[in-house]
Design a protein around this motif. Structure first.
Motif, PDB file in Angstrom:
ATOM      1  N   ALA A 276       2.942   5.560   5.319  1.00 15.91           N
ATOM      2  CA  ALA A 276       2.201   5.562   4.289  1.00 15.91           C
ATOM      3  C   ALA A 276       2.582   5.928   3.364  1.00 15.91           C
ATOM      4  CB  ALA A 276       0.699   5.552   5.217  1.00 15.91           C
ATOM      5  N   VAL A 277       2.646   5.457   2.397  1.00 14.39           N
ATOM      6  CA  VAL A 277       2.334   6.043   0.660  1.00 14.39           C
ATOM      7  C   VAL A 277       1.360   7.004   0.453  1.00 14.39           C
ATOM      8  CG1 VAL A 277       3.498   5.428  -1.612  1.00 14.39           C
ATOM      9  CG2 VAL A 277       4.255   4.270  -0.148  1.00 14.39           C
ATOM     10  N   ALA A 278       1.475   8.344   0.191  1.00 17.24           N
ATOM     11  CA  ALA A 278       0.743   9.299  -0.610  1.00 17.24           C
ATOM     12  C   ALA A 278       0.630   8.857  -1.801  1.00 17.24           C
ATOM     13  CB  ALA A 278       0.529  10.601  -0.492  1.00 17.24           C
ATOM     14  N   ILE A 303       1.747   1.434  -7.454  1.00 16.68           N
ATOM     15  CA  ILE A 303       0.725   0.133  -7.484  1.00 16.68           C
ATOM     16  C   ILE A 303       0.663  -0.838  -6.645  1.00 16.68           C
ATOM     17  CG2 ILE A 303       1.613  -0.782  -9.962  1.00 16.68           C
ATOM     18  CD1 ILE A 303       3.679  -2.578  -9.271  1.00 16.68           C
ATOM     19  N   PRO A 304       0.170  -1.658  -6.783  1.00 18.62           N
ATOM     20  CA  PRO A 304      -0.185  -2.434  -5.171  1.00 18.62           C
ATOM     21  C   PRO A 304       1.336  -2.685  -4.069  1.00 18.62           C
ATOM     22  CG  PRO A 304      -1.970  -3.326  -5.954  1.00 18.62           C
ATOM     23  CD  PRO A 304      -1.058  -2.934  -7.083  1.00 18.62           C
ATOM     24  N   PRO A 305       1.503  -3.353  -3.329  1.00 17.46           N
ATOM     25  CA  PRO A 305       2.797  -3.663  -2.733  1.00 17.46           C
ATOM     26  C   PRO A 305       2.625  -5.916  -3.206  1.00 17.46           C
ATOM     27  CG  PRO A 305       1.349  -3.305  -0.719  1.00 17.46           C
ATOM     28  CD  PRO A 305       0.816  -3.183  -2.746  1.00 17.46           C
ATOM     29  N   LEU A 306       3.541  -5.953  -2.936  1.00 19.48           N
ATOM     30  CA  LEU A 306       4.315  -7.378  -3.640  1.00 19.48           C
ATOM     31  C   LEU A 306       2.822  -8.309  -3.243  1.00 19.48           C
ATOM     32  CD1 LEU A 306       6.241  -9.804  -4.353  1.00 19.48           C
ATOM     33  CD2 LEU A 306       7.118 -10.049  -2.325  1.00 19.48           C
ATOM     34  N   LEU A 307       2.479  -8.299  -2.129  1.00 21.13           N
ATOM     35  CA  LEU A 307       1.956  -9.853  -2.184  1.00 21.13           C
ATOM     36  C   LEU A 307      -0.084  -9.514  -3.021  1.00 21.13           C
ATOM     37  CD1 LEU A 307       2.792 -10.840   1.188  1.00 21.13           C
ATOM     38  CD2 LEU A 307       3.677 -11.504  -0.854  1.00 21.13           C
ATOM     39  N   ASP A 308      -0.448  -8.418  -3.142  1.00 21.56           N
ATOM     40  CA  ASP A 308      -2.011  -8.195  -3.671  1.00 21.56           C
ATOM     41  C   ASP A 308      -1.676  -9.097  -5.025  1.00 21.56           C
ATOM     42  OD1 ASP A 308      -3.729  -6.099  -3.504  1.00 21.56           O
ATOM     43  OD2 ASP A 308      -3.700  -6.433  -5.911  1.00 21.56           O
ATOM     44  N   ASP A 309      -2.978  -9.581  -5.256  1.00 23.24           N
ATOM     45  CA  ASP A 309      -3.443 -10.500  -6.115  1.00 23.24           C
ATOM     46  C   ASP A 309      -3.212 -10.111  -7.588  1.00 23.24           C
ATOM     47  OD1 ASP A 309      -4.409 -12.181  -3.749  1.00 23.24           O
ATOM     48  OD2 ASP A 309      -5.949 -11.193  -3.983  1.00 23.24           O
ATOM     49  N   ALA A 313      -1.127 -10.291 -13.155  1.00 21.05           N
ATOM     50  CA  ALA A 313      -2.021  -9.673 -13.985  1.00 21.05           C
ATOM     51  C   ALA A 313      -0.595  -7.916 -14.419  1.00 21.05           C
ATOM     52  CB  ALA A 313      -3.336  -9.503 -14.160  1.00 21.05           C
ATOM     53  N   LEU A 314      -0.332  -7.843 -13.217  1.00 16.71           N
ATOM     54  CA  LEU A 314       0.541  -6.140 -13.729  1.00 16.71           C
ATOM     55  C   LEU A 314       1.729  -6.766 -14.109  1.00 16.71           C
ATOM     56  CD1 LEU A 314       0.063  -4.599 -10.598  1.00 16.71           C
ATOM     57  CD2 LEU A 314      -0.506  -4.019 -13.056  1.00 16.71           C
ATOM     58  N   ARG A 351       7.984  -4.603  -0.450  1.00 14.79           N
ATOM     59  CA  ARG A 351       6.914  -4.918   0.514  1.00 14.79           C
ATOM     60  C   ARG A 351       6.032  -4.093   0.278  1.00 14.79           C
ATOM     61  NH1 ARG A 351      11.011  -5.761   4.634  1.00 14.79           N
ATOM     62  NH2 ARG A 351      11.121  -8.009   5.166  1.00 14.79           N
ATOM     63  N   GLN A 352       5.896  -2.687   0.706  1.00 14.79           N
ATOM     64  CA  GLN A 352       5.220  -1.579   0.568  1.00 14.79           C
ATOM     65  C   GLN A 352       4.476  -1.024  -1.370  1.00 14.79           C
ATOM     66  OE1 GLN A 352       6.480   0.964   4.083  1.00 14.79           O
ATOM     67  NE2 GLN A 352       4.784   1.119   3.441  1.00 14.79           N
ATOM     68  N   GLU A 353       4.060  -0.300  -1.630  1.00 15.07           N
ATOM     69  CA  GLU A 353       3.025  -0.163  -2.424  1.00 15.07           C
ATOM     70  C   GLU A 353       4.231   0.212  -3.555  1.00 15.07           C
ATOM     71  OE1 GLU A 353       2.284   1.251  -0.639  1.00 15.07           O
ATOM     72  OE2 GLU A 353      -0.446   1.521   0.290  1.00 15.07           O
ATOM     73  N   GLY A 354       3.935  -0.524  -4.602  1.00  5.82           N
ATOM     74  CA  GLY A 354       5.077  -0.558  -5.671  1.00  5.82           C
ATOM     75  C   GLY A 354       5.077   1.023  -6.803  1.00  5.82           C
TER      76      GLY A 354
END
Length: 958
Positions: A276-278, A303-309, A313-314, A351-354
């Motif tokens: 997990a990313v803290a 910011i969220p991972p790649l597949l986040d909606d 916009a980001l 893949r995970q949080e960016g």
């Protein structure tokens, strides 16, 4: 420079030149693929996807636009899948899988590909490892066989492991000399902490030294299995035939040792347990002092991972904020306030949080002010919606990246691999662009407010040692930078009631126009792009010690304003049509280049002509550019490879202008005024002297009409051009010359070479072959110094074509204790090259490599336009790019032997050595050299060469 978001994920440099960290050296941005709003490339293509009985996935996309094919093996394992004790193993396989198989000994893998005229390399990132070749499609079977053999049958010889550990340790050490890489490593460590994304992809000195064959094999057999592997093939192939060949080539892949051809391959991929990313709950900063001239900082927000909606916009947010000359950060912080030399933003989305990253390069004294100004622009977007035109421009930039990306088959293969392996679904591309078309100004503000929060900020800075001499000073600067970000957040909030600042308004036919201008037109339909080049004889050859740097200043300022458009308006108009426009200056030429989507060709040519015909060189812009050039001159020593090449050039050329650095000197740059620039431009670069090249998806008749409209007549005040210089080169050298300089760096850099022929000499072609025989990845020096002895990470040959005599040089980056062994190795190989008759097979391989590299390099319209323009301007004729392969193919072993004896004499070489040490102390020459040479030279020198070219570098044309 723009790099797509996909590009950021992949542009963690490659190995046989390896990745380290998704470091940004300019403003990356945009998104991969093709948007619905653009010509629908996805509708023109059909990707065949097949899962073989073993579990191996194969993607094939047929593309017959050029006789080239890319083959890539994507393994879904990266540094994020490592335990701390395994740190660097994913990357280590890049090295080991090229060390040899039962079928191919050390060096044969690269040699086989280069012998087929291709290029082989690899990269590792956090989430994937990719092995790739690109070569002419007639050699597809060779490329596939080499890759399959490498990933299926690598030997992992203990001695090779031990030797490659040394090479990787050199690679890690090399990273410590790269300030941009250092600041990114500090940011990722600060932002991700214990998460694998926070570790260097190369691993640490300790983790790499601890590698054993058992650990290497355990990791390999766990992850290198069919279920985690995708083979991507794009280019001039037939899918069904290719699929059969892939299944046969990879028949042994994933079998345990000793079971090749029998037994079952592993069917399931290893289970992943992502860490997990803290998320941070308060802003934090880290300052690192280093021996640099310029400071750098990068700020990151989770910011969220790649597949986040929200990612779409980001991406739009990142483009309008810090990508392109008219972006907010470039306009306000760089151009208006002169606080930074470079500034950028991009969304890094694994893949995970960016991380949403904003960064800058600047003078150390501006760190606090630049941090506040940059972060204020960032935080403003949380309080106000950007203008519709800004969002539309950003969407257009992202869309254009899709077109440019698939202009090459290797770019197409990368895109397919990314969507299948990282995004998990090829259909994600269409979803991304459908969402992009719907992004509104309100969406941009929403994601800015949601993610670009001051309390989630991580900020890393690398500054000169004098600014943070000890821990107390570093901590004080950290607090100051956090205070500046707080001030920026409060200021942006206070200004939220102010209205947003809306942006302002904004195939080969050869013809000689009545003006005297030469026009070359070639239609290509590979992609809807048009590249334009204006080429003049000029550059360094036209300068002397009194005006050194004037061509470089002209190149920087030619797009900085015209009689009708100031710099900001011009930048905005170029960005609105998703184009690019920039001046350039090299050793032999000066000019202007542009690239536009075909639908915007006429508008792009209008802007191109305005800059070329009516440059104004505004005093304010001269002041800005002079400041940046002086800062670049002051920071040149930050690049030890560049220092070595400058030292080499000034030692090789005693009086010829090629000895100088195109930037100029502090004294000459300070003297350059508007009157100087205008007079020099008018005297040397009238329209009658230009070679204008237009290559791309535009009808030649239409293109000629446009060219005639803008460049068909001489200006009313036209004057005769200044005469072209005729410059003698020094007499033949009768003894070696050595120059040494100390720098406070970790690696030593050796540049060892000789004067060569002019580009019009027939000897040029044999020397090209010799360069490949020496410095390609399958060449003698690479094999001897790196593959067999592990003396260095970077080994290459560099060939400069000059209107007058150029040069051939060998560049090696190595540890200081290896310098003598390195020089001995170079001399031994050169002596063998000069004394012995070359092996015909070796010559043939090198010829195929040179030809293949040449043909691969001309896939892009811009590259073809440049090649045609330079050749025509220098008197070679524009068809040089067509006849070049024929002339290389005609080179014989006897030609190689004769040219080697004529040019590569060990009695007349030049050696430039930059080594670690006290920059103010005297040094002795290295053992075996003819004696001490000039040390610490500061006179202008030649432009620096890349620190680690993947193949023999061709410094041609410019």
């Amino acid at each position: 420079m723009r790099v797509t978001r996909l590009g950021v994920l992949l542009a963690v440099a490659s190995c046989l030149g390896c990745p380290h960290r998704p470091t940004v050296t300019g403003p990356p941005g945009g998104g991969p693929g093709t948007p619905p709003a653009s010509p629908d490339l996805t509708a023109k293509r059909s990707t065949v996807i097949r899962t073989l009985p073993s579990g191996l996935t194969v993607l094939v996309e047929e593309n017959h636009s050029t006789p080239v094919v890319a083959v890539q093996v994507w393994v879904a394992v990266g540094s994020a899948d490592e335990t701390p004790a395994e740190a660097g193993l994913a990357h280590f396989f890049e090295h080991m899988l090229f060390k040899g198989t039962d079928k191919r000994p050390v060096g044969a893998i690269a040699a086989d590909i280069e012998g087929a005229g291709g290029d082989i390399n690899a990269w590792t990132s956090y989430d994937e490892t990719v092995y790739h070749v690109v070569l002419a499609s007639r050699f597809f079977d060779t490329g596939l066989d080499v890759l399959a053999d490498a990933v299926s049958h690598s030997r992992f010889d203990p001695a090779d492991i031990e030797g490659e550990i040394k090479v990787v340790l050199e690679e890690i050490k090399r990273g410590h000399d790269n300030p941009s890489r250092v600041v990114s490593e500090e940011l990722f460590d600060l932002a991700y902490g214990a998460h694998p994304y926070g570790r260097n992809i190369l691993g640490s000195d300790a983790s790499v030294r601890a590698f054993t064959r058992e650990r290497v094999l355990d990791f390999f057999h766990r992850w290198y299995v069919p279920a985690t592997t995708t083979v991507v093939i794009a280019g001039d192939v037939k899918p069904e035939a290719v699929l059969r060949r892939v299944e046969k080539a990879f028949a042994d892949y994933g079998h345990a040792p000793g079971t090749a051809g029998g037994g079952a391959a592993t069917a399931a991929a290893p289970a992943r347990t992502p860490t997990a990313v803290a998320l941070p709950d308060a802003p934090r900063a880290r300052v690192k002092a280093d021996s640099v001239k310029e400071a750098r900082f990068e700020a990151g927000f989770p910011i969220p991972p790649l597949l986040d909606d929200d990612i779409v916009a980001l991406d739009v947010l990142a483009v309008l904020l810090g990508q392109g000359e008219s972006s907010r950060l470039n306009e306000e912080v760089r151009r208006n306030r002169l606080l930074v030399n470079d500034v950028y933003s991009f969304a890094y989305t694994p893949r995970q949080e960016g991380l949403f990253i904003v960064g800058a390069t600047l003078q150390a004294e501006n760190v606090a002010a630049a941090t506040e100004a940059t972060m204020r622009e960032v935080f403003r977007l949380a309080h106000e919606e950007p203008a519709s035109d800004e969002v539309a421009k950003a969407r257009t930039i992202i869309e254009s990246d899709a077109v440019y990306q698939v202009e090459t088959v290797q770019g197409l293969a990368r895109k397919l691999g990314f969507y299948r392996v990282i995004a998990g679904d090829l259909a994600h591309e269409a979803r991304y662009y459908a969402a992009l078309a719907k992004v509104t100004p309100a969406d941009v503000r929403r994601v800015a407010a949601k993610y670009l929060r001051p309390d989630r900020l991580s900020l890393a800075a690398v500054v000169p040692t004098a600014l943070a001499a000890d821990d107390a000073a570093a901590h004080a600067l950290e607090k100051a930078l956090l205070a500046e970000t707080k001030k920026a957040a409060e200021g942006a909030a206070a200004e939220s009631a102010l209205p947003a600042v809306a942006p302002g308004a904004g195939g080969v036919v050869k013809v000689t126009l009545p003006s005297g201008a030469t026009v070359l037109l070639k239609r290509t339909t590979t992609s809807p792009v048009v590249a334009v080049r204006a080429v003049f004889n000029g550059g360094l050859r036209f300068e002397d010690a009194s005006n050194n740097g004037v061509n470089n200043m002209l190149a920087r300022l030619i797009t900085s304003g015209t009689a009708t458009r100031d710099a900001s308006a011009l930048s905005l108009e170029v960005d609105k049509i998703a184009g690019s426009l920039s001046g350039y200056s090299g050793k032999n030429s000066f000019g202007l280049r542009g690239e536009f989507l075909a639908r915007n060709f006429e508008r792009g040519m209008e802007l191109f002509a305005d800059c070329l015909l009516h440059p104004e060189f505004p005093p304010d812009e001269i002041k800005k550019e002079r400041k940046e050039v002086l800062e670049e001159i002051a920071a040149r020593d930050d690049d030890p490879a560049g220092v070595a090449f400058r030292l080499f050039a000034e030692t090789l050329y005693h009086t010829h202008p090629y000895r100088m650095d195109s930037l100029g000197t502090e004294a000459t740059v300070k003297k350059i005024s508007r009157a100087t620039l205008a007079a020099y431009y008018g005297a040397h670069f009238p329209i009658s002297e230009v070679t204008l090249v237009i290559v791309g998806d535009v009808d030649p008749a239409k293109a000629l009409a446009v060219a005639r409209r803008w460049f068909g007549r001489l200006p009313s005040a036209a004057t005769a051009p200044a005469p072209r210089p005729v410059l003698p080169v020094e007499a033949t050298r009768t003894a070696p010359e050595v120059a040494i300089r100390d720098l406070s760096k970790e690696q030593a850099h050796v540049v060892f070479g000789w004067m060569g022929p002019a580009m019009t000499s027939p000897d040029r072609y044999a020397l090209e072959v010799i360069s490949a025989m020496l410095g390609a990845q399958g060449g003698r020096l690479f094999r001897e110094l790196r593959e067999e002895k592990g003396l260095a990470y970077s080994v290459s040959s560099v060939m400069l074509d000059g209107v007058e005599a150029g040069y051939l040089a060998v560049h090696v980056g190595t540890s200081p204790e290896n310098v003598d062994a390195t020089l001995a190795g170079i001399k031994a190989e050169v002596e063998k090259m000069v004394a012995g008759a070359p092996d015909p097979d070796e010559v043939e391989r090198a010829k195929r490599f040179v030809i293949g590299t040449h043909e691969i390099s001309l896939q892009r319209a811009s590259a073809l336009a440049a090649s045609m323009g330079f050749a025509e301007a220098y008197g070679l004729g524009y068809a040089d790019y067509i006849t070049f392969p024929e002339r290389i193919a005609a080179v014989t072993p006897a030609d190689v032997a004769r040219v080697a004896k004529e040019y590569l004499g060990l009695d007349r070489y030049v050696l430039a050595l930059v080594k670690p040490g006290d920059e103010s102390a005297a040094d002795d020459a290295p053992a075996g050299s003819p004696g001490p040479g000039p040390k610490g030279k500061t006179a202008p020198a030649a432009s620096s060469a890349p620190a680690k070219p993947k193949a023999p570098v061709k410094a041609k044309g410019k």
